[in-house]
Motif scaffolding. Structure first.
Motif, PDB file in Angstrom:
ATOM      1  N   GLY A   7       0.854  -1.198   0.000  1.00 16.39           N
ATOM      2  CA  GLY A   7       0.000   0.000   0.000  1.00 16.39           C
ATOM      3  C   GLY A   7       0.879   1.233   0.000  1.00 16.39           C
ATOM      4  N   GLY A  18       1.327   3.749  -1.983  1.00 14.36           N
ATOM      5  CA  GLY A  18       0.985   5.049  -2.576  1.00 14.36           C
ATOM      6  C   GLY A  18       1.984   5.375  -3.675  1.00 14.36           C
ATOM      7  N   ALA A  46      -2.796  -1.101  -4.576  1.00 18.29           N
ATOM      8  CA  ALA A  46      -3.981  -1.583  -5.283  1.00 18.29           C
ATOM      9  C   ALA A  46      -4.406  -0.609  -6.383  1.00 18.29           C
ATOM     10  N   ALA A  47      -4.046   0.660  -6.230  1.00 16.91           N
ATOM     11  CA  ALA A  47      -4.543   1.685  -7.159  1.00 16.91           C
ATOM     12  C   ALA A  47      -3.575   1.892  -8.320  1.00 16.91           C
ATOM     13  N   ALA A 102      -0.827  -4.367  -7.144  1.00 16.63           N
ATOM     14  CA  ALA A 102      -1.280  -5.627  -6.525  1.00 16.63           C
ATOM     15  C   ALA A 102      -1.930  -5.272  -5.197  1.00 16.63           C
ATOM     16  N   THR A 103      -2.635  -6.245  -4.625  1.00 13.69           N
ATOM     17  CA  THR A 103      -3.248  -6.002  -3.320  1.00 13.69           C
ATOM     18  C   THR A 103      -2.482  -6.735  -2.230  1.00 13.69           C
ATOM     19  N   ALA A 104      -2.645  -6.223  -1.015  1.00 15.96           N
ATOM     20  CA  ALA A 104      -2.028  -6.851   0.154  1.00 15.96           C
ATOM     21  C   ALA A 104      -2.484  -8.302   0.277  1.00 15.96           C
ATOM     22  N   GLU A 105      -3.737  -8.538  -0.104  1.00 25.68           N
ATOM     23  CA  GLU A 105      -4.311  -9.862   0.091  1.00 25.68           C
ATOM     24  C   GLU A 105      -3.751 -10.890  -0.879  1.00 25.68           C
ATOM     25  N   THR A 161       2.352   1.768   5.619  1.00 27.69           N
ATOM     26  CA  THR A 161       1.983   3.003   6.326  1.00 27.69           C
ATOM     27  C   THR A 161       0.580   3.444   5.928  1.00 27.69           C
ATOM     28  N   THR A 162      -0.300   3.512   6.891  1.00 32.17           N
ATOM     29  CA  THR A 162      -1.683   3.985   6.717  1.00 32.17           C
ATOM     30  C   THR A 162      -2.386   3.362   5.500  1.00 32.17           C
ATOM     31  N   SER A 163      -2.150   2.080   5.314  1.00 36.80           N
ATOM     32  CA  SER A 163      -2.850   1.349   4.257  1.00 36.80           C
ATOM     33  C   SER A 163      -3.713   0.231   4.845  1.00 36.80           C
ATOM     34  N   HIS A 212      -7.390   0.113   5.089  1.00 40.44           N
ATOM     35  CA  HIS A 212      -8.177   0.014   3.848  1.00 40.44           C
ATOM     36  C   HIS A 212      -8.287  -1.427   3.341  1.00 40.44           C
ATOM     37  N   TRP A 213      -7.479  -2.339   3.886  1.00 39.27           N
ATOM     38  CA  TRP A 213      -7.454  -3.685   3.319  1.00 39.27           C
ATOM     39  C   TRP A 213      -8.806  -4.362   3.504  1.00 39.27           C
TER      40      TRP A 213
HETATM   41  C1  LIG Z   1      -3.548   6.556   2.824  1.00 36.16           C
HETATM   42  S1  LIG Z   1      -2.738   5.860   1.445  1.00 36.16           S
HETATM   43  C2  LIG Z   1      -1.086   5.636   2.082  1.00 36.16           C
HETATM   44  C3  LIG Z   1      -0.074   5.573   0.986  1.00 36.16           C
HETATM   45  C4  LIG Z   1       1.372   5.496   1.458  1.00 36.16           C
HETATM   46  N1  LIG Z   1       1.624   4.308   2.245  1.00 36.16           N
HETATM   47  C5  LIG Z   1       1.773   6.730   2.205  1.00 36.16           C
HETATM   48  O1  LIG Z   1       1.957   6.664   3.440  1.00 36.16           O
HETATM   49  O2  LIG Z   1       1.908   7.789   1.583  1.00 36.16           O
HETATM   50  C6  LIG Z   1      -3.379   4.198   1.427  1.00 36.16           C
HETATM   51  C7  LIG Z   1      -2.935   3.390   0.219  1.00 36.16           C
HETATM   52  O3  LIG Z   1      -3.306   2.014   0.387  1.00 36.16           O
HETATM   53  C8  LIG Z   1      -3.703   1.532  -0.877  1.00 36.16           C
HETATM   54  N2  LIG Z   1      -4.539   0.325  -0.667  1.00 36.16           N
HETATM   55  C9  LIG Z   1      -5.818   0.270  -0.225  1.00 36.16           C
HETATM   56  N3  LIG Z   1      -6.211  -1.005  -0.118  1.00 36.16           N
HETATM   57  C10 LIG Z   1      -5.162  -1.767  -0.490  1.00 36.16           C
HETATM   58  C11 LIG Z   1      -4.943  -3.176  -0.568  1.00 36.16           C
HETATM   59  N4  LIG Z   1      -5.906  -4.056  -0.242  1.00 36.16           N
HETATM   60  N5  LIG Z   1      -3.747  -3.611  -0.986  1.00 36.16           N
HETATM   61  C12 LIG Z   1      -2.769  -2.721  -1.326  1.00 36.16           C
HETATM   62  N6  LIG Z   1      -2.924  -1.384  -1.270  1.00 36.16           N
HETATM   63  C13 LIG Z   1      -4.097  -0.920  -0.844  1.00 36.16           C
HETATM   64  C14 LIG Z   1      -4.437   2.695  -1.519  1.00 36.16           C
HETATM   65  O4  LIG Z   1      -4.525   2.554  -2.915  1.00 36.16           O
HETATM   66  C15 LIG Z   1      -3.565   3.868  -1.070  1.00 36.16           C
HETATM   67  O5  LIG Z   1      -2.570   4.173  -2.004  1.00 36.16           O
END
Ligand SMILES: C[S@@+](CC[C@H](N)C(=O)[O-])C[C@H]1O[C@@H](n2cnc3c(N)ncnc32)[C@H](O)[C@@H]1O
Length: 172
Positions: free
Chosen positions: A19, A21, A44-45, A67-70, A85-87, A90-91
């Motif tokens: 995640g 970003g 994921a985005a 890709a996704t964390a999952e 970090t802060t991702s 959202h998982w």
């Molecule tokens: C708040 S942003 C944080 C981005 C980065 N880690 C930072 O600190 O600047 C959360 C990120 O998690 C990603 N994300 C959300 N669900 C995810 C998942 N299941 N797997 C991977 N990435 C994911 C989003 O696309 C987004 O870019």
């Protein structure tokens, strides 16, 4: 976060940011890790990955993958450090994402996961974030269920006296 990560694992060769970003943490780490071989970010985005890849003067050791964390598209034990970090908040499936983080790590590897964590945030999970984890106790349970051990929590950012962003450092 970079300070906590480097204090935990001062010289990782292969780092994965889940995640990521646009890769802000990866760029900070790359600048401080001359001996690192690769720093890989997954997000994921598609837009985040594209924006990260298009940044000027990107360290060639940094790669972005959508890709996704999952479902992380790497062989097991590919990394000695996994950060996020802060991702996590959202998982869609936090336990599955943590299991994937554990699968990515070598035996002596470390996870550093930072997000909104605090007991006082528990009510916020009832309505908007049903099923997600925002207390250190719930997150610790998930981490252990995913195969992590030796958990150590550290506050990163407080809201007055209340912890807001905390990092957990975990061994596999
Ligand atoms: C708040 S942003 C944080 C981005 C980065 N880690 C930072 O600190 O600047 C959360 C990120 O998690 C990603 N994300 C959300 N669900 C995810 C998942 N299941 N797997 C991977 N990435 C994911 C989003 O696309 C987004 O870019």
């Amino acid at each position: 976060m970079a300070k906590v990560v480097l204090a935990t694992t001062p010289a990782p060769l292969r780092t994965l940011d889940v995640g990521c970003g646009t890769g802000a943490l990866l760029r900070l780490l790359a600048a401080r890790l001359p001996g690192a071989v690769e720093l890989v970010g997954v997000d994921a985005a598609r837009g985040m990955v594209a924006a990260g890849r298009s940044l000027p003067d990107l360290d060639p050791r940094i790669q972005f993958i959508q890709a996704t964390a999952e479902r992380l598209p790497f062989r097991e034990a590919s990394f000695d450090l996994v950060v996020s970090t802060t991702s996590f908040d959202h998982w869609a499936d936090q336990l599955q994402g943590l299991k994937e983080c554990a699968r990515m790590l070598r035996d002596d590897g470390r996870l550093v996961l930072a997000d909104l964590f605090g007991d006082w945030l528990a009510p916020t999970t009832v309505l908007g974030r049903r099923g997600r984890t925002r207390t250190t106790r719930q997150a610790s349970r998930l981490l252990i269920a995913a195969g992590f051990r030796d958990l150590r929590w550290q506050r990163l950012y407080n809201l007055g006296p209340l912890p807001l962003v905390q990092a957990v450092i975990a061994a596999r």
